[in-house]
Design a protein around this motif. Structure first.
Motif, PDB file in Angstrom:
ATOM      1  N   TRP A  25     -11.675  -5.191   0.925  1.00  0.00           N
ATOM      2  CA  TRP A  25     -12.345  -6.161   0.062  1.00  0.00           C
ATOM      3  C   TRP A  25     -12.939  -5.508  -1.181  1.00  0.00           C
ATOM      4  O   TRP A  25     -13.147  -6.179  -2.191  1.00  0.00           O
ATOM      5  CB  TRP A  25     -13.421  -6.923   0.826  1.00  0.00           C
ATOM      6  N   SER A  26     -13.199  -4.207  -1.129  1.00  0.00           N
ATOM      7  CA  SER A  26     -13.742  -3.541  -2.313  1.00  0.00           C
ATOM      8  C   SER A  26     -12.722  -3.498  -3.443  1.00  0.00           C
ATOM      9  O   SER A  26     -13.092  -3.349  -4.600  1.00  0.00           O
ATOM     10  CB  SER A  26     -14.209  -2.126  -1.969  1.00  0.00           C
ATOM     11  N   ALA A  27     -11.437  -3.658  -3.120  1.00  0.00           N
ATOM     12  CA  ALA A  27     -10.414  -3.666  -4.167  1.00  0.00           C
ATOM     13  C   ALA A  27     -10.569  -4.889  -5.074  1.00  0.00           C
ATOM     14  O   ALA A  27     -10.113  -4.882  -6.211  1.00  0.00           O
ATOM     15  CB  ALA A  27      -9.022  -3.651  -3.551  1.00  0.00           C
ATOM     16  N   PHE A  28     -11.217  -5.949  -4.592  1.00  0.00           N
ATOM     17  CA  PHE A  28     -11.411  -7.158  -5.380  1.00  0.00           C
ATOM     18  C   PHE A  28     -12.732  -7.151  -6.149  1.00  0.00           C
ATOM     19  O   PHE A  28     -12.994  -8.056  -6.926  1.00  0.00           O
ATOM     20  CB  PHE A  28     -11.383  -8.404  -4.477  1.00  0.00           C
ATOM     21  N   LEU A  40      -3.562  -5.029  -9.339  1.00  0.00           N
ATOM     22  CA  LEU A  40      -2.336  -5.399  -8.635  1.00  0.00           C
ATOM     23  C   LEU A  40      -2.638  -6.363  -7.495  1.00  0.00           C
ATOM     24  O   LEU A  40      -1.964  -7.388  -7.347  1.00  0.00           O
ATOM     25  CB  LEU A  40      -1.614  -4.161  -8.089  1.00  0.00           C
ATOM     26  N   MET A  41      -3.661  -6.074  -6.721  1.00  0.00           N
ATOM     27  CA  MET A  41      -4.005  -6.958  -5.603  1.00  0.00           C
ATOM     28  C   MET A  41      -4.451  -8.330  -6.104  1.00  0.00           C
ATOM     29  O   MET A  41      -4.050  -9.357  -5.560  1.00  0.00           O
ATOM     30  CB  MET A  41      -5.084  -6.332  -4.735  1.00  0.00           C
ATOM     31  N   LEU A  42      -5.253  -8.343  -7.133  1.00  0.00           N
ATOM     32  CA  LEU A  42      -5.753  -9.608  -7.665  1.00  0.00           C
ATOM     33  C   LEU A  42      -4.634 -10.431  -8.298  1.00  0.00           C
ATOM     34  O   LEU A  42      -4.481 -11.619  -8.003  1.00  0.00           O
ATOM     35  CB  LEU A  42      -6.868  -9.357  -8.683  1.00  0.00           C
ATOM     36  N   SER A  44      -1.362 -10.174  -7.843  1.00  0.00           N
ATOM     37  CA  SER A  44      -0.346 -10.587  -6.871  1.00  0.00           C
ATOM     38  C   SER A  44      -0.884 -11.686  -5.956  1.00  0.00           C
ATOM     39  O   SER A  44      -0.134 -12.578  -5.552  1.00  0.00           O
ATOM     40  CB  SER A  44       0.140  -9.386  -6.058  1.00  0.00           C
ATOM     41  N   PHE A  45      -2.178 -11.652  -5.638  1.00  0.00           N
ATOM     42  CA  PHE A  45      -2.759 -12.714  -4.825  1.00  0.00           C
ATOM     43  C   PHE A  45      -2.709 -14.048  -5.568  1.00  0.00           C
ATOM     44  O   PHE A  45      -2.333 -15.079  -4.999  1.00  0.00           O
ATOM     45  CB  PHE A  45      -4.207 -12.356  -4.445  1.00  0.00           C
ATOM     46  N   CYS A  46      -3.069 -14.030  -6.833  1.00  0.00           N
ATOM     47  CA  CYS A  46      -3.007 -15.261  -7.632  1.00  0.00           C
ATOM     48  C   CYS A  46      -1.563 -15.717  -7.818  1.00  0.00           C
ATOM     49  O   CYS A  46      -1.265 -16.913  -7.763  1.00  0.00           O
ATOM     50  CB  CYS A  46      -3.664 -15.037  -8.990  1.00  0.00           C
ATOM     51  N   LEU A  47      -0.663 -14.776  -8.008  1.00  0.00           N
ATOM     52  CA  LEU A  47       0.743 -15.103  -8.191  1.00  0.00           C
ATOM     53  C   LEU A  47       1.349 -15.711  -6.930  1.00  0.00           C
ATOM     54  O   LEU A  47       2.231 -16.572  -7.023  1.00  0.00           O
ATOM     55  CB  LEU A  47       1.515 -13.849  -8.602  1.00  0.00           C
ATOM     56  N   LEU A 107       5.808  -8.627  -8.033  1.00  0.00           N
ATOM     57  CA  LEU A 107       6.691  -9.578  -7.359  1.00  0.00           C
ATOM     58  C   LEU A 107       6.741  -9.333  -5.851  1.00  0.00           C
ATOM     59  O   LEU A 107       6.471 -10.255  -5.075  1.00  0.00           O
ATOM     60  CB  LEU A 107       8.091  -9.541  -7.978  1.00  0.00           C
ATOM     61  N   PRO A 108       7.045  -8.104  -5.386  1.00  0.00           N
ATOM     62  CA  PRO A 108       7.032  -7.918  -3.927  1.00  0.00           C
ATOM     63  C   PRO A 108       5.641  -8.075  -3.316  1.00  0.00           C
ATOM     64  O   PRO A 108       5.508  -8.591  -2.208  1.00  0.00           O
ATOM     65  CB  PRO A 108       7.577  -6.499  -3.717  1.00  0.00           C
ATOM     66  N   ALA A 109       4.606  -7.693  -4.045  1.00  0.00           N
ATOM     67  CA  ALA A 109       3.248  -7.841  -3.513  1.00  0.00           C
ATOM     68  C   ALA A 109       2.877  -9.319  -3.384  1.00  0.00           C
ATOM     69  O   ALA A 109       2.224  -9.721  -2.411  1.00  0.00           O
ATOM     70  CB  ALA A 109       2.247  -7.113  -4.409  1.00  0.00           C
ATOM     71  N   ALA A 110       3.293 -10.137  -4.344  1.00  0.00           N
ATOM     72  CA  ALA A 110       3.002 -11.574  -4.275  1.00  0.00           C
ATOM     73  C   ALA A 110       3.713 -12.200  -3.079  1.00  0.00           C
ATOM     74  O   ALA A 110       3.132 -13.029  -2.364  1.00  0.00           O
ATOM     75  CB  ALA A 110       3.420 -12.255  -5.568  1.00  0.00           C
TER      76      ALA A 110
END
Length: 182
Positions: A25-28, A40-42, A44-47, A107-110
């Motif tokens: 969660w600290s990544a956000f 990247l995490m943020l 890809s999560f939105c995507l 793309l792969p993360a999303a």
């Protein structure tokens, strides 16, 4: 007699799980300069929510015409076409994000986020339908046709595209280039 495990080991396991969750969660969270630690995490999560909407729209728009077109066809063929055509169209539209400049891992993360979210939805749905055998079977059929097929196509295509990109990418020369990103 059912006994509890060793409380010391349980507390150590709880601490490890807590540290892993805090690390995730600290990544956000925001840094001092107002930027997110892991864009990247943020992104890809939105995507992944955009991808869910695209796939949902493809299903909603195509299911009626495909059902009408396949009238009189065997049920297996109708189900196959009804599952594959919206999945292929949705995956094609979502894969257009590959052409955008920036980090190619989005793309792969999303699709990975989308897979995790849909798996969580499936588990929640099956828990809510506890004891309703017929409803569970129907939910699994729906999940297989309209969720699993797009996920398999999207995950497979995004991993293939990223693998080809990664395989042909020139090697990184120094740490400054590595920090700069793709």
């Amino acid at each position: 007699m059912l006994g509890r495990g060793n409380p010391i080991q349980e507390s150590q396991i709880d601490e490890k799980i807590g540290r892993a969750a805090d690390s995730f969660w600290s990544a956000f969270q925001m840094m001092e300069n107002g930027r997110v630690k892991s864009t990247l995490m943020l992104y890809s999560f939105c995507l992944c929510w955009v991808f869910a909407a695209v796939h949902g729209a493809a299903i909603a728009l195509l299911i009626g015409p495909l059902h009408t077109l396949m009238a009189g066809a065997p049920v297996f063929l109708e189900n196959l076409v009804t599952a594959l055509v919206p999945a292929v169209l949705g995956t094609a539209v979502c894969s257009l994000t590959w052409r955008l400049p920036g980090d190619k891992r989005k793309l792969p993360a999303a699709y990975l986020w989308l897979t995790l979210l849909m798996l969580a939805c499936l588990i929640a749905l099956l828990v809510l339908l506890n004891g309703e055998r017929g409803a569970q079977i129907l939910a699994l059929q729906f999940f297989g046709m309209f969720v699993l097929v797009p996920l398999v196509l999207g995950d497979g295509l995004s991993i293939l595209l990223f693998y080809r990109y990664w395989k042909h990418k020139p090697p990184v020369k120094d740490m400054a280039e590595l920090r700069k990103g793709p």
